[in-house]
Design a protein around this motif. Structure first.
Motif, PDB file in Angstrom:
ATOM      1  N   HIS A 349       0.835  -1.198   0.000  1.00 15.39           N
ATOM      2  CA  HIS A 349       0.000   0.000   0.000  1.00 15.39           C
ATOM      3  C   HIS A 349       0.871   1.250   0.000  1.00 15.39           C
ATOM      4  N   ASN A 351       0.975   5.018   0.021  1.00 17.55           N
ATOM      5  CA  ASN A 351       0.314   6.307   0.120  1.00 17.55           C
ATOM      6  C   ASN A 351       1.363   7.322   0.486  1.00 17.55           C
ATOM      7  N   PRO A 395      -8.750   3.619  -2.372  1.00 17.17           N
ATOM      8  CA  PRO A 395      -7.326   3.305  -2.275  1.00 17.17           C
ATOM      9  C   PRO A 395      -6.428   4.370  -2.901  1.00 17.17           C
ATOM     10  N   PRO A 397      -3.880   4.124  -4.955  1.00 24.70           N
ATOM     11  CA  PRO A 397      -3.668   3.970  -6.396  1.00 24.70           C
ATOM     12  C   PRO A 397      -4.958   4.135  -7.212  1.00 24.70           C
ATOM     13  N   ILE A 401      -6.033   0.415  -9.845  1.00 21.04           N
ATOM     14  CA  ILE A 401      -6.091  -1.003  -9.467  1.00 21.04           C
ATOM     15  C   ILE A 401      -7.509  -1.566  -9.632  1.00 21.04           C
ATOM     16  N   TRP A 436     -19.258  -1.176   3.315  1.00 26.00           N
ATOM     17  CA  TRP A 436     -17.916  -0.614   3.555  1.00 26.00           C
ATOM     18  C   TRP A 436     -17.394   0.080   2.301  1.00 26.00           C
ATOM     19  N   ALA A 471     -11.575  -3.745   7.067  1.00 23.20           N
ATOM     20  CA  ALA A 471     -10.945  -4.112   5.781  1.00 23.20           C
ATOM     21  C   ALA A 471      -9.990  -5.307   5.897  1.00 23.20           C
ATOM     22  N   LYS A 508     -13.380 -11.865   1.710  1.00 21.14           N
ATOM     23  CA  LYS A 508     -11.960 -11.730   2.027  1.00 21.14           C
ATOM     24  C   LYS A 508     -11.724 -12.290   3.411  1.00 21.14           C
ATOM     25  N   GLU A 514     -10.082  -5.099  -3.239  1.00 19.48           N
ATOM     26  CA  GLU A 514      -9.749  -4.627  -4.590  1.00 19.48           C
ATOM     27  C   GLU A 514      -9.376  -5.832  -5.439  1.00 19.48           C
TER      28      GLU A 514
HETATM   29  P1  XMP Z   1      -7.537  -5.226  -0.099  1.00 22.05           P
HETATM   30  O1  XMP Z   1      -7.729  -5.117  -1.571  1.00 22.05           O
HETATM   31  O2  XMP Z   1      -6.108  -5.452   0.301  1.00 22.05           O
HETATM   32  O3  XMP Z   1      -7.910  -3.805   0.476  1.00 22.05           O
HETATM   33  O4  XMP Z   1      -8.484  -6.191   0.528  1.00 22.05           O
HETATM   34  C1  XMP Z   1      -8.114  -3.496   1.825  1.00 22.05           C
HETATM   35  C2  XMP Z   1      -8.465  -2.037   1.933  1.00 22.05           C
HETATM   36  O5  XMP Z   1      -7.351  -1.242   1.548  1.00 22.05           O
HETATM   37  C3  XMP Z   1      -7.645  -0.470   0.402  1.00 22.05           C
HETATM   38  N1  XMP Z   1      -6.466  -0.538  -0.453  1.00 22.05           N
HETATM   39  C4  XMP Z   1      -5.547   0.414  -0.495  1.00 22.05           C
HETATM   40  N2  XMP Z   1      -5.497   1.585   0.143  1.00 22.05           N
HETATM   41  N3  XMP Z   1      -3.453   2.063  -0.914  1.00 22.05           N
HETATM   42  C5  XMP Z   1      -4.459   2.410  -0.103  1.00 22.05           C
HETATM   43  O6  XMP Z   1      -4.445   3.500   0.436  1.00 22.05           O
HETATM   44  C6  XMP Z   1      -3.428   0.892  -1.581  1.00 22.05           C
HETATM   45  O7  XMP Z   1      -2.494   0.587  -2.324  1.00 22.05           O
HETATM   46  C7  XMP Z   1      -4.547   0.022  -1.358  1.00 22.05           C
HETATM   47  N4  XMP Z   1      -4.881  -1.209  -1.826  1.00 22.05           N
HETATM   48  C8  XMP Z   1      -6.062  -1.539  -1.237  1.00 22.05           C
HETATM   49  C9  XMP Z   1      -8.878  -1.077  -0.210  1.00 22.05           C
HETATM   50  O8  XMP Z   1      -9.635  -0.126  -0.945  1.00 22.05           O
HETATM   51  C10 XMP Z   1      -9.591  -1.600   1.010  1.00 22.05           C
HETATM   52  O9  XMP Z   1     -10.292  -0.554   1.671  1.00 22.05           O
END
Ligand code: XMP
Length: 516
Positions: A349, A351, A395, A397, A401, A436, A471, A508, A514
């Motif tokens: 992740h 940011n 997210p 990105p 993504i 969510w 999440a 999940k 995502e």
């Molecule tokens: P995943 O896809 O890992 O996502 O189940 C869990 C939570 O994180 C968010 N997400 C991100 N947030 N940078 C972010 O700031 C990222 O690269 C990123 N990838 C996933 C996703 O939207 C969900 O809320």
């Protein structure tokens, strides 16, 4: 930046519900902090909590490597409440005995109170049964000297115990979960009746103390903040702005991967209504050029993350002497949880995570003590629009993504149009805030369809909607069929280049929220 006077300390022994204990206590307007059970006695003494809660946990006290907190806690003259494992540890440390139970108790159980004071003040005894929630394989066999029984259940003769002279209480059930119907009363009795806390932790008092602390720390120096349009960065910016006004500059980087209208409204609010200094950088081309031809999800994330840091750094460099970076880190990210959270990097992740090291800035993280719903409450108290405060997580990105494979302008346009329809329909059906996250994903594979008399060969849109609390785990949302039908109809009719809509029904784990 902790300035609160009265607090409850929660020692974490690894229970899934430790954070819930904290939530329940804060709902009573009493401030509390979670620390690992390894916290040193000296630190606990310095912290001077009004009470200590020992959480549950998956271990058995007689295990060789069981988590054991300092026994000196019982010599500090501070009330202690042990919950489940915490109660068993209290028992064993003070001279009682805990053994593997012949009949384990998982789920709902009936509690019979035999002592109507202490944590059970105001409740009935004498045959009355209260529903509580249990989750234990061990049980207290012998209570320590000077302890007595306060409540029992069918399989736990010592479902609740108390010291007869000191303010030590152990409960085998979990007062923090909703299935324990008297849970809130038990916790209230502990924090107000036994610990003598006062309900003074409010968002209003939080704003006052935090504003003062930021002013004292920053002095005349300059602060920057990366504004994304999301809840956390918006509330951080509003709070820091309340403290130091023009000494704060926010930088918003448009990476070309935003949803339609996603950030515009909050930017407009900040620029026009609250007169915040915002540098609005349009870097769409910068990102799209670098992403051209890139298919690998991790590569995409890295390009977007690094690109963000480069641009942010460039812009910040133009501002001159900046000392601090304000960032919207929340409490769940800070807690050094004992619970095992998984070690493998599933997705990196990117940011603002890398910014502080790269730029050598000191961090200001005014939301470090708050849970997400408290941040929302704070946002409203600071006057942010509801639409910004209740925005779903998005997210870093962005849509990058949510387009499988290569990202280009054309695909972004298709996805944006479909995504707007998802949001509009979710909002008008009253589901946007209930879930969510809910969004569209573009699958650039062609499938055959028929529109009018024509054969079509176009893209697929996947609809993703999940329910979650943090999440870490998520379940697909059981959306009504007519809502799904409307979303599908509208996307196929209104978005050129899409002739099929599918609904993602994976949870999940094993899937992620995502798609990349
Ligand atoms: P995943 O896809 O890992 O996502 O189940 C869990 C939570 O994180 C968010 N997400 C991100 N947030 N940078 C972010 O700031 C990222 O690269 C990123 N990838 C996933 C996703 O939207 C969900 O809320």
């Amino acid at each position: 930046m902790t300035t609160q006077q009265e607090k409850i300390l929660i020692l974490d022994f690894g229970s899934q519900t430790t954070q819930l204990i904290a939530r329940r206590i804060r709902e009573q307007k009493v401030y509390c902090e979670i620390h690992p059970y390894t916290m040193e006695l000296e630190k606990i003494r310095d912290m001077a909590p009004m009470g200590i809660i020992m959480s549950g946990g998956p271990a058995s006290v007689y295990d060789k490597d069981a988590p054991i907190s300092d026994k000196g806690i019982f010599g500090l003259d501070i009330p202690v409440l042990g919950i489940c494992y915490g109660a068993q540890l209290m028992t064993s440390q003070l001279g009682g005995r805990v053994e593997r139970a012949e009949k384990r108790e998982f789920g709902k159980a009936e509690l019979e109170i035999v002592y109507r004071g202490g944590v059970f003040a105001g409740m009935e005894s004498g045959g009355h049964r209260y529903q509580v929630w249990m989750s234990h394989g061990d049980r207290i066999e012998n209570i320590p000297p000077d302890f007595t029984v306060s409540a029992r259940s069918e399989h736990s003769p010592y479902a609740a115990i108390r010291h007869t002279k000191k303010p030590f209480v152990g409960v085998q059930f979990h007062p923090e979960v909703a299935h324990t119907l008297i849970g809130t009363d038990v916790l209230r009795n502990f924090i107000f009746g036994i610990c003598n806390c006062k309900p003074t932790w409010t968002m209003h008092s939080f704003i006052e103390t935090t504003v003062e602390a930021i002013q004292a720390r920053v002095g005349e120096k300059q602060v920057i903040c990366a504004l994304s349009g999301g809840v956390d960065s918006s509330v951080t910016a509003a709070l820091v702005h309340r403290a130091i006004g023009d000494q704060l500059t926010c930088i918003y980087v448009n990476n070309g991967l935003m949803r339609t209208g996603e950030s515009e409204s909050i930017l407009q609010f900040f620029k026009e209504k609250s007169r915040l200094n915002v540098i609005d950088v349009n870097a769409e081309n910068y990102f799209l050029e670098r992403l051209a031809g890139v298919i690998d999800p991790e590569k995409k994330r890295k390009i977007i993350g690094h690109g963000f840091i480069n641009i942010f750094e460039q812009e910040a460099g133009k501002l001159g002497d900046v000392k601090y970076l304000a960032q919207g880190t929340l409490y769940p990210d800070v807690i050094e949880s004992v619970s095992f959270r998984g070690g493998a990097v599933i997705k990196s992740h990117h940011n603002v995570g890398g910014l502080p090291e790269v730029m050598k800035l000191d961090l200001i993280e005014p939301l470090r003590e708050l849970f997400k719903d408290e941040v929302r409450e704070l946002g409203l108290e600071l006057g942010l629009p509801e639409e910004a405060v209740f925005r779903q997580p998005f997210p870093g990105p962005g849509l990058g993504i949510r387009i499988m494979g290569e990202i280009n302008g054309e695909r972004l346009q298709v996805l944006r149009q479909a995504d707007v329809i998802v949001l509009e329909e979710m909002k008008s059906a009253g589901y946007y805030r209930k879930v969510w996250q809910s969004f569209a994903v573009l699958l650039p594979i062609q499938t055959v369809g028929v529109m009018g008399d024509e054969r079509t060969y176009e893209n697929v849109i996947a609809l993703r909607s999940v329910n979650s609390v943090d999440a870490m785990t998520a379940d697909w949302s059981k959306l009504p069929y007519d809502l799904l039908g409307r979303i599908s109809n509208r996307i196929i009719n209104e978005v050129r280049g899409v002739n099929r809509v599918v609904f993602d029904i994976s949870s999940k784990p094993p899937s992620t929220i995502e798609w990349e």
